[in-house]
Design an enzyme around this catalytic site. Structure first.
Site, PDB file in Angstrom:
ATOM      1  N   LYS A 103     -16.509  11.496  -5.517  1.00 17.28           N
ATOM      2  CA  LYS A 103     -16.178  10.418  -6.452  1.00 17.28           C
ATOM      3  C   LYS A 103     -14.869   9.790  -6.010  1.00 17.28           C
ATOM      4  O   LYS A 103     -13.838  10.473  -5.909  1.00 17.28           O
ATOM      5  CB  LYS A 103     -16.036  10.988  -7.866  1.00 17.28           C
ATOM      6  CG  LYS A 103     -15.784   9.940  -8.945  1.00 17.28           C
ATOM      7  CD  LYS A 103     -15.813  10.577 -10.329  1.00 17.28           C
ATOM      8  CE  LYS A 103     -15.682   9.536 -11.427  1.00 17.28           C
ATOM      9  NZ  LYS A 103     -15.766  10.142 -12.776  1.00 17.28           N
ATOM     10  N   GLN A 162     -16.735   5.284  -7.882  1.00 16.30           N
ATOM     11  CA  GLN A 162     -18.071   5.235  -7.304  1.00 16.30           C
ATOM     12  C   GLN A 162     -18.386   6.603  -6.708  1.00 16.30           C
ATOM     13  O   GLN A 162     -17.491   7.300  -6.229  1.00 16.30           O
ATOM     14  CB  GLN A 162     -18.124   4.160  -6.219  1.00 16.30           C
ATOM     15  CG  GLN A 162     -19.509   3.912  -5.629  1.00 16.30           C
ATOM     16  CD  GLN A 162     -19.589   2.575  -4.919  1.00 16.30           C
ATOM     17  OE1 GLN A 162     -19.532   1.524  -5.566  1.00 16.30           O
ATOM     18  NE2 GLN A 162     -19.689   2.595  -3.601  1.00 16.30           N
ATOM     19  N   ASP A 221     -16.371  12.282 -24.117  1.00 15.51           N
ATOM     20  CA  ASP A 221     -17.056  11.085 -23.604  1.00 15.51           C
ATOM     21  C   ASP A 221     -18.516  11.431 -23.329  1.00 15.51           C
ATOM     22  O   ASP A 221     -19.026  11.165 -22.244  1.00 15.51           O
ATOM     23  CB  ASP A 221     -16.349  10.593 -22.341  1.00 15.51           C
ATOM     24  CG  ASP A 221     -16.725   9.157 -21.993  1.00 15.51           C
ATOM     25  OD1 ASP A 221     -17.209   8.434 -22.885  1.00 15.51           O
ATOM     26  OD2 ASP A 221     -16.545   8.757 -20.831  1.00 15.51           O
ATOM     27  N   LEU A 229     -24.616   6.844  -5.029  1.00 16.10           N
ATOM     28  CA  LEU A 229     -25.531   7.437  -6.005  1.00 16.10           C
ATOM     29  C   LEU A 229     -25.353   6.764  -7.356  1.00 16.10           C
ATOM     30  O   LEU A 229     -26.316   6.567  -8.104  1.00 16.10           O
ATOM     31  CB  LEU A 229     -25.235   8.944  -6.129  1.00 16.10           C
ATOM     32  CG  LEU A 229     -26.054   9.717  -7.156  1.00 16.10           C
ATOM     33  CD1 LEU A 229     -27.520   9.789  -6.731  1.00 16.10           C
ATOM     34  CD2 LEU A 229     -25.499  11.136  -7.332  1.00 16.10           C
ATOM     35  N   ALA A 230     -24.107   6.415  -7.684  1.00 24.08           N
ATOM     36  CA  ALA A 230     -23.801   5.749  -8.966  1.00 24.08           C
ATOM     37  C   ALA A 230     -22.506   4.972  -8.806  1.00 24.08           C
ATOM     38  O   ALA A 230     -21.657   5.309  -7.972  1.00 24.08           O
ATOM     39  CB  ALA A 230     -23.670   6.780 -10.087  1.00 24.08           C
ATOM     40  N   SER A 231     -22.360   3.919  -9.615  1.00 24.64           N
ATOM     41  CA  SER A 231     -21.150   3.110  -9.563  1.00 24.64           C
ATOM     42  C   SER A 231     -20.714   2.792 -10.988  1.00 24.64           C
ATOM     43  O   SER A 231     -21.518   2.350 -11.803  1.00 24.64           O
ATOM     44  CB  SER A 231     -21.410   1.803  -8.809  1.00 24.64           C
ATOM     45  OG  SER A 231     -20.227   1.046  -8.709  1.00 24.64           O
ATOM     46  N   ALA A 232     -19.448   3.057 -11.269  1.00 22.27           N
ATOM     47  CA  ALA A 232     -18.903   2.815 -12.601  1.00 22.27           C
ATOM     48  C   ALA A 232     -17.711   1.876 -12.505  1.00 22.27           C
ATOM     49  O   ALA A 232     -17.343   1.406 -11.428  1.00 22.27           O
ATOM     50  CB  ALA A 232     -18.505   4.133 -13.262  1.00 22.27           C
ATOM     51  N   ILE A 263     -14.519   2.411 -12.904  1.00 18.34           N
ATOM     52  CA  ILE A 263     -13.304   2.939 -12.279  1.00 18.34           C
ATOM     53  C   ILE A 263     -13.574   3.538 -10.910  1.00 18.34           C
ATOM     54  O   ILE A 263     -12.744   3.441 -10.004  1.00 18.34           O
ATOM     55  CB  ILE A 263     -12.663   4.015 -13.188  1.00 18.34           C
ATOM     56  CG1 ILE A 263     -12.240   3.396 -14.515  1.00 18.34           C
ATOM     57  CG2 ILE A 263     -11.460   4.678 -12.506  1.00 18.34           C
ATOM     58  CD1 ILE A 263     -11.151   2.357 -14.403  1.00 18.34           C
TER      59      ILE A 263
END
Length: 544
Positions: free
Chosen positions: A152, A136, A287, A129-132, A134
């Site tokens: 996550k 995923q 954040d 769904l999303a990747s950052a 640090i």
């Protein structure tokens, strides 16, 4: 250095030079060597000479990958070290990182859970769904209830990358620190050490899970902020499982307007949520960039914020909160002497600071701000100006205030993006005044009594027994004191007797010596004997 480290160092150097970051090397005698090295690498030319330095630095860090993106994000909070044109660009860094293989993510999740995903979940989506930088995120449903959740997972390749890049960062930081006194002022080695700690903390998802649970509990039942529930039983160091939410990303202004969102109320609630976290809870999400903030689809006329990714939080103690609130109120009342005195009282600047000089410096920097209407004044920049001025008077860096300043800038930016006419001061001032009213005066006493009421209610049945015990112990203590006093008097009497006998003995011995000199031997012997007897009794009196 190993061949892999040399290769990575070459890649880092190449990216930095292609974005022209060698401009950061100061004009100084000791900087000749790095500049000569730059000329030697003539084929690595600046490919972006048309872009400002801050933009080039941001793009270079994005090119270098996850570790450097996180480093840039952390540096954006250190406005005590970097000028605004760089810090503002670094604050724009987002975790736009290429996803890693979904099958590998599934393996990591199964390792963390100790079994196959099918034991707990259905409809697992292998596509992230999303990747950052640090971690995923993947979606699935709980097997028992069918509830939609997100998983996550920490990137599988992140640990060796972090170790290698951190080692190189330390090498580069030491090199920069040795250039001259100006670069040493930036404390590059300390900055890297701070980053290393922050990054290692973020690698433990148990910390983020605990932060999310705390924030959710603080806003339980609130119409202003919603925090997704963490499924604690399925979460661990490398995996966090939480409720899936649907909302409109706060940066999607058109989407919010299409949904009929009350933009003014949404912007004002962003401000009140921030100040509630800071002053009521002493625990704030630090954040809150647009990627971590959404708005509920339902009830657009009564919009609710959604907060994600609680990996970084800030806390303030009661003294910091009070001084901060008083600083804001004093500043907007233009009471610069009080602002200066508060900085001294709080210990943020040395106790021997000349308050009058400090007041004048604050007035000189901040008074031009009031040339604008209050609705145009940036709350975050007010704080920034105060801290920048205070640094000239040897203000120590306050990490908790740096985080707060960064978060305030985020919240203010989001609020005015949603509703440009937002008067942050009109929204915040009543909140601060009410909070200050609860901290001092009669209301503070009432609140303290309310807080302690359960304790006193618990102790009330024990009060008669405690009173009796205290009276009994008091009587015993009185008897002991009397006994000790009598003993003391007896000792003093014995000591007085001993001193008297010692004096008599000394007199007899002196007389004995004189009689012996004049050949009165018998009388001399008798006097000497009496003197020795007197000394013996005086010694016994002291022994008692």
């Amino acid at each position: 250095m190993t061949p892999a480290e040399i290769k990575r160092l070459y890649q880092i150097t190449k990216v930095q030079l292609e974005y022209g970051l060698d401009e950061l090397i100061p004009e100084h005698e000791l900087a000749r060597l790095p500049k000569l090295a730059r000329k030697a690498l003539f084929w690595m030319k600046n490919k972006h000479p048309d872009k400002p330095l801050g933009v080039r630095m941001r793009l270079a860090l994005q090119t270098l990958g996850p570790v450097w993106i996180k480093f840039g994000q952390m540096m954006s909070t250190r406005r005590d070290l970097f000028p605004p044109h760089i810090a503002d660009q670094l604050a724009l860094l987002q975790d736009q990182v290429e996803a890693f293989d979904g099958e590998l993510a599934k393996q990591k999740m199964e390792q963390a859970l100790g079994g196959e995903l099918e034991q707990w979940f259905t409809n697992f989506d292998i596509k992230p769904l999303a990747s950052a930088s640090i971690a995923q995120v993947h979606t699935a449903q709980l097997k028992e209830s069918g509830r939609e959740i997100v998983l996550k997972v920490i990137r599988p390749d992140i640990y060796p990358v972090i170790q290698a890049d951190i080692k190189l960062m330390y090498r580069m930081a030491r090199l920069v620190a040795n250039l001259n006194s100006e670069t040493r002022r930036l404390k590059p080695v300390e900055v890297v050490a701070e980053y290393e700690k922050t990054l290692l903390d973020e690698l433990d998802l148990r910390r983020e899970a605990a932060n999310a649970m705390q924030l959710r509990r603080n806003f339980e039942g609130s119409e202003e902020l919603y925090v997704p529930e963490v499924i604690a039983d399925l979460s661990s160091r490398d995996l966090m499982v939480s409720e899936r939410i649907y909302g409109i990303q706060v940066s999607d202004i058109e989407g919010l307007q299409r949904n009929g969102t009350n933009m003014k109320l949404l912007a004002e609630r962003g401000v009140t949520v921030f100040f509630t976290q800071v002053f009521r809870d002493s625990f704030f999400h630090a954040d809150m960039h647009p990627g971590n903030v959404f708005v509920q689809h339902a009830h657009p006329e009564n919009p609710q914020w959604i907060g994600l990714d609680c990996g970084i939080v800030g806390t303030l103690n009661s003294d910091d909160k009070r001084y901060l609130a008083e600083n804001f109120l004093a500043f907007f009342n233009r009471d610069y002497y009080k602002v200066a005195q508060l900085h001294v009282d709080s210990g943020w600047v040395p106790a021997d600071t000349n308050v009058q000089e400090f007041e004048f410096a604050i007035r000189m920097v901040c008074e031009p701000i009031f040339a604008k209407p209050l609705c145009e004044i940036s709350f975050g920049h007010v704080l920034l100006n105060l801290f920048n001025t205070a640094r000239r008077f040897n203000m120590e860096v306050q990490p908790q205030l740096v985080l707060l300043q960064k978060t305030l800038l985020y919240v203010e930016g989001l609020g005015r993006q949603l509703y440009p006419q937002l008067d942050l001061w009109a929204t915040a001032k009543p909140f601060l005044e009410n909070w200050m009213g609860e901290q001092v005066g009669p209301q503070a006493v009432i609140n303290s009594i309310k807080e302690r009421a359960p304790f006193w209610a618990e102790k009330l049945p024990e009060l008669p027994e405690l009173l009796y015990d205290n009276l009994k112990h008091g009587k015993q203590l009185t008897n002991k004191v009397d006994h000790l006093y009598q003993g003391y008097r007896q000792i003093k009497r014995q000591q007085a007797t001993g001193q008297f006998l010692f004096g008599i003995g000394a007199t007899f011995v002196v007389c004995s010596s004189l009689l012996f000199v004049y050949h009165h031997i018998l009388v001399s012997a008798i006097m000497g004997g009496l003197g020795l007897v007197a000394w013996l009794f005086s010694w016994r009196s002291y022994r008692k």
